[in-house]
Scaffold this motif. Structure first.
Motif, PDB file in Angstrom:
ATOM      1  N   LEU A 180       3.984  11.282  -4.653  1.00  0.00           N
ATOM      2  CA  LEU A 180       4.603  10.955  -3.372  1.00  0.00           C
ATOM      3  C   LEU A 180       5.256   9.581  -3.457  1.00  0.00           C
ATOM      4  O   LEU A 180       4.662   8.639  -3.986  1.00  0.00           O
ATOM      5  CB  LEU A 180       3.558  10.955  -2.246  1.00  0.00           C
ATOM      6  CG  LEU A 180       2.690  12.203  -2.073  1.00  0.00           C
ATOM      7  CD1 LEU A 180       1.758  12.014  -0.902  1.00  0.00           C
ATOM      8  CD2 LEU A 180       3.554  13.435  -1.884  1.00  0.00           C
ATOM      9  N   VAL A 181       6.459   9.492  -2.920  1.00  0.00           N
ATOM     10  CA  VAL A 181       7.135   8.210  -2.743  1.00  0.00           C
ATOM     11  C   VAL A 181       7.361   8.030  -1.261  1.00  0.00           C
ATOM     12  O   VAL A 181       8.120   8.786  -0.642  1.00  0.00           O
ATOM     13  CB  VAL A 181       8.463   8.171  -3.530  1.00  0.00           C
ATOM     14  CG1 VAL A 181       9.217   6.894  -3.198  1.00  0.00           C
ATOM     15  CG2 VAL A 181       8.200   8.249  -5.018  1.00  0.00           C
ATOM     16  N   ASP A 182       6.669   7.065  -0.697  1.00  0.00           N
ATOM     17  CA  ASP A 182       6.709   6.858   0.759  1.00  0.00           C
ATOM     18  C   ASP A 182       6.328   8.139   1.501  1.00  0.00           C
ATOM     19  O   ASP A 182       7.000   8.554   2.462  1.00  0.00           O
ATOM     20  CB  ASP A 182       8.094   6.368   1.200  1.00  0.00           C
ATOM     21  CG  ASP A 182       8.364   4.958   0.708  1.00  0.00           C
ATOM     22  OD1 ASP A 182       7.390   4.231   0.425  1.00  0.00           O
ATOM     23  OD2 ASP A 182       9.539   4.582   0.579  1.00  0.00           O
ATOM     24  N   ASN A 183       5.272   8.785   1.005  1.00  0.00           N
ATOM     25  CA  ASN A 183       4.706  10.005   1.607  1.00  0.00           C
ATOM     26  C   ASN A 183       5.636  11.205   1.521  1.00  0.00           C
ATOM     27  O   ASN A 183       5.430  12.191   2.228  1.00  0.00           O
ATOM     28  CB  ASN A 183       4.327   9.763   3.077  1.00  0.00           C
ATOM     29  CG  ASN A 183       3.205   8.763   3.217  1.00  0.00           C
ATOM     30  OD1 ASN A 183       2.301   8.703   2.384  1.00  0.00           O
ATOM     31  ND2 ASN A 183       3.257   7.955   4.269  1.00  0.00           N
ATOM     32  N   ARG A 184       6.627  11.163   0.673  1.00  0.00           N
ATOM     33  CA  ARG A 184       7.512  12.296   0.466  1.00  0.00           C
ATOM     34  C   ARG A 184       7.293  12.848  -0.944  1.00  0.00           C
ATOM     35  O   ARG A 184       7.408  12.096  -1.923  1.00  0.00           O
ATOM     36  CB  ARG A 184       8.976  11.908   0.654  1.00  0.00           C
ATOM     37  CG  ARG A 184       9.291  11.522   2.089  1.00  0.00           C
ATOM     38  CD  ARG A 184      10.779  11.413   2.313  1.00  0.00           C
ATOM     39  NE  ARG A 184      11.088  11.141   3.707  1.00  0.00           N
ATOM     40  CZ  ARG A 184      12.320  11.139   4.209  1.00  0.00           C
ATOM     41  NH1 ARG A 184      13.349  11.391   3.418  1.00  0.00           N
ATOM     42  NH2 ARG A 184      12.520  10.885   5.487  1.00  0.00           N
ATOM     43  N   PRO A 185       6.972  14.132  -1.068  1.00  0.00           N
ATOM     44  CA  PRO A 185       6.681  14.690  -2.396  1.00  0.00           C
ATOM     45  C   PRO A 185       7.933  14.797  -3.256  1.00  0.00           C
ATOM     46  O   PRO A 185       9.022  15.085  -2.764  1.00  0.00           O
ATOM     47  CB  PRO A 185       6.100  16.075  -2.078  1.00  0.00           C
ATOM     48  CG  PRO A 185       6.690  16.436  -0.747  1.00  0.00           C
ATOM     49  CD  PRO A 185       6.837  15.136   0.009  1.00  0.00           C
ATOM     50  N   LEU A 186       7.753  14.557  -4.544  1.00  0.00           N
ATOM     51  CA  LEU A 186       8.829  14.668  -5.509  1.00  0.00           C
ATOM     52  C   LEU A 186       8.542  15.816  -6.471  1.00  0.00           C
ATOM     53  O   LEU A 186       7.391  16.172  -6.709  1.00  0.00           O
ATOM     54  CB  LEU A 186       8.994  13.364  -6.306  1.00  0.00           C
ATOM     55  CG  LEU A 186       9.252  12.099  -5.503  1.00  0.00           C
ATOM     56  CD1 LEU A 186       9.427  10.912  -6.446  1.00  0.00           C
ATOM     57  CD2 LEU A 186      10.476  12.251  -4.609  1.00  0.00           C
ATOM     58  N   VAL A 187       9.595  16.379  -7.026  1.00  0.00           N
ATOM     59  CA  VAL A 187       9.484  17.489  -7.970  1.00  0.00           C
ATOM     60  C   VAL A 187      10.094  17.045  -9.291  1.00  0.00           C
ATOM     61  O   VAL A 187      11.201  16.478  -9.307  1.00  0.00           O
ATOM     62  CB  VAL A 187      10.223  18.741  -7.432  1.00  0.00           C
ATOM     63  CG1 VAL A 187      10.132  19.874  -8.442  1.00  0.00           C
ATOM     64  CG2 VAL A 187       9.631  19.168  -6.094  1.00  0.00           C
ATOM     65  N   PRO A 188       9.395  17.262 -10.416  1.00  0.00           N
ATOM     66  CA  PRO A 188       9.981  16.885 -11.704  1.00  0.00           C
ATOM     67  C   PRO A 188      11.187  17.744 -12.027  1.00  0.00           C
ATOM     68  O   PRO A 188      11.277  18.878 -11.540  1.00  0.00           O
ATOM     69  CB  PRO A 188       8.831  17.129 -12.699  1.00  0.00           C
ATOM     70  CG  PRO A 188       7.935  18.125 -12.028  1.00  0.00           C
ATOM     71  CD  PRO A 188       8.053  17.850 -10.558  1.00  0.00           C
ATOM     72  N   PRO A 189      12.122  17.220 -12.812  1.00  0.00           N
ATOM     73  CA  PRO A 189      12.117  15.912 -13.478  1.00  0.00           C
ATOM     74  C   PRO A 189      12.386  14.776 -12.500  1.00  0.00           C
ATOM     75  O   PRO A 189      13.085  14.965 -11.499  1.00  0.00           O
ATOM     76  CB  PRO A 189      13.242  16.049 -14.507  1.00  0.00           C
ATOM     77  CG  PRO A 189      14.175  17.058 -13.915  1.00  0.00           C
ATOM     78  CD  PRO A 189      13.305  18.043 -13.196  1.00  0.00           C
ATOM     79  N   TYR A 190      11.844  13.600 -12.831  1.00  0.00           N
ATOM     80  CA  TYR A 190      11.978  12.432 -11.976  1.00  0.00           C
ATOM     81  C   TYR A 190      13.135  11.585 -12.495  1.00  0.00           C
ATOM     82  O   TYR A 190      13.089  11.053 -13.612  1.00  0.00           O
ATOM     83  CB  TYR A 190      10.686  11.627 -11.980  1.00  0.00           C
ATOM     84  CG  TYR A 190       9.480  12.472 -11.636  1.00  0.00           C
ATOM     85  CD1 TYR A 190       9.224  12.865 -10.324  1.00  0.00           C
ATOM     86  CD2 TYR A 190       8.601  12.891 -12.626  1.00  0.00           C
ATOM     87  CE1 TYR A 190       8.129  13.649 -10.011  1.00  0.00           C
ATOM     88  CE2 TYR A 190       7.495  13.667 -12.318  1.00  0.00           C
ATOM     89  CZ  TYR A 190       7.264  14.047 -11.016  1.00  0.00           C
ATOM     90  OH  TYR A 190       6.178  14.829 -10.713  1.00  0.00           O
TER      91      TYR A 190
END
Length: 305
Positions: free
Chosen positions: A225-235
């Motif tokens: 999470l970045v600032d409570n927002r989920p990320l999906v790879p690739p980053y």
């Protein structure tokens, strides 16, 4: 011509060929006498006494007819109830589907309203910076993340290993939120971002999420999470700054060597390149809850012993 009397020839009687099922006498007996003799005798006595077959008396016939009518009535009532209940179940299902769709539409509307309010707050914050910053407005917007930036820099892509999967526990890097050593962790991304800042980055974003001094990179289960927002790879990490120099400084830094060790030991895939034109969006909102600007009249606090 006299001689000894001749004996008639001995004729041997040919034996009958054995039955094919002679070796299965038990099975043959069971097949020949499938009905026990006792049952057969009981049936014969009952038939001789006139107790077999359909009932003879009127009362017995009426009782049998009543039983048949009752059985038919039960079957008919069950079928009628099932036919009546079917539309009710279908109606309840349709109502539940309509309710789910309605609630989903309401949630989408609220989410859209939140985005509009967030954009309005960001616009007002930028106006406030413009009014109070004077000539430093642009610089304040860049440093705080409140303004969109554009310029040369570095593009760094970090991805999980090809054979990464969710497995059992046993992380040699000490992160309990991820079970596979081939997956990128939140602490890995923290080190990457800190290494870029230290190497001279002026603005950084991950998968389109702008980072500020208040940004947090955390883990929730197996998600980053970045600032409570989920990320999906690739980053994809974008860093604006002196591209060539920043790449060299990052690769030689402790965080760059850490990322290279992850690639060598666990198969995590990385790719860093210099870009001539990067565009980083503004942060959704920059809210300061504790810090206050120091005025000329403000006096430093003194602690009393």
């Amino acid at each position: 011509m006299c001689g000894m009397p001749q004996q008639p020839p001995v004729r041997s009687t040919p034996t009958r060929p054995p039955r094919p099922d002679a070796s299965m006498s038990l099975l043959t007996n069971v097949m020949d006498h499938s009905l026990d003799d006792g049952y057969a005798e009981a049936a014969a006595r009952k038939e001789a006494a006139g107790a077999g077959g359909l009932p003879k008396t009127l009362r017995a016939k009426l009782g049998l007819a009543a039983g048949l009518v009752l059985a038919a009535l039960v079957v008919t009532v069950g079928a009628a109830q099932a036919r009546v209940a079917a539309p009710v179940v279908a109606k309840e299902r349709e109502e539940l589907i309509d309710r789910i769709q309605s609630e989903t539409a309401a949630a989408d509307e609220l989410e859209s309203s939140i985005d509009d309010l967030r954009n309005e707050v960001s616009a007002r914050q930028r106006e406030a910076l413009k009014e109070s910053g004077g000539d430093r407005t642009a610089l304040l917007g860049i440093l705080s993340g409140a303004a969109e930036v554009r310029g040369p820099g570095v593009k760094l892509v970090v991805d999980d290993a090809e054979n990464a999967s969710a497995g059992g526990d046993g992380d040699p890097r000490g992160t309990s939120g991820f079970s596979d050593t081939g997956r990128v962790r939140d602490r890995d991304m923290q080190r990457v971002v800190n290494g870029l800042w230290e190497s001279g980055a002026e603005a950084v974003s991950i998968n389109g999420q702008r980072l500020t001094a208040l940004s947090a990179i955390r883990a929730a289960g197996d998600a980053i999470l970045v600032d409570n927002r989920p990320l999906v790879p690739p980053y994809t990490v974008l860093a604006v700054g002196d591209g060539q120099g920043m790449r060299s400084r990052f690769q030689d830094s402790a965080d760059g060597l850490y990322l290279a060790a992850l690639e060598e030991s666990f198969g995590i895939r990385t790719d860093i390149s210099v870009a001539d034109d990067l565009r980083l969006p503004a942060a959704p909102s920059v809210i300061v809850r504790t810090a206050e600007p120091r005025t000329e009249t403000a006096q430093p606090r003194t602690e009393k012993n």
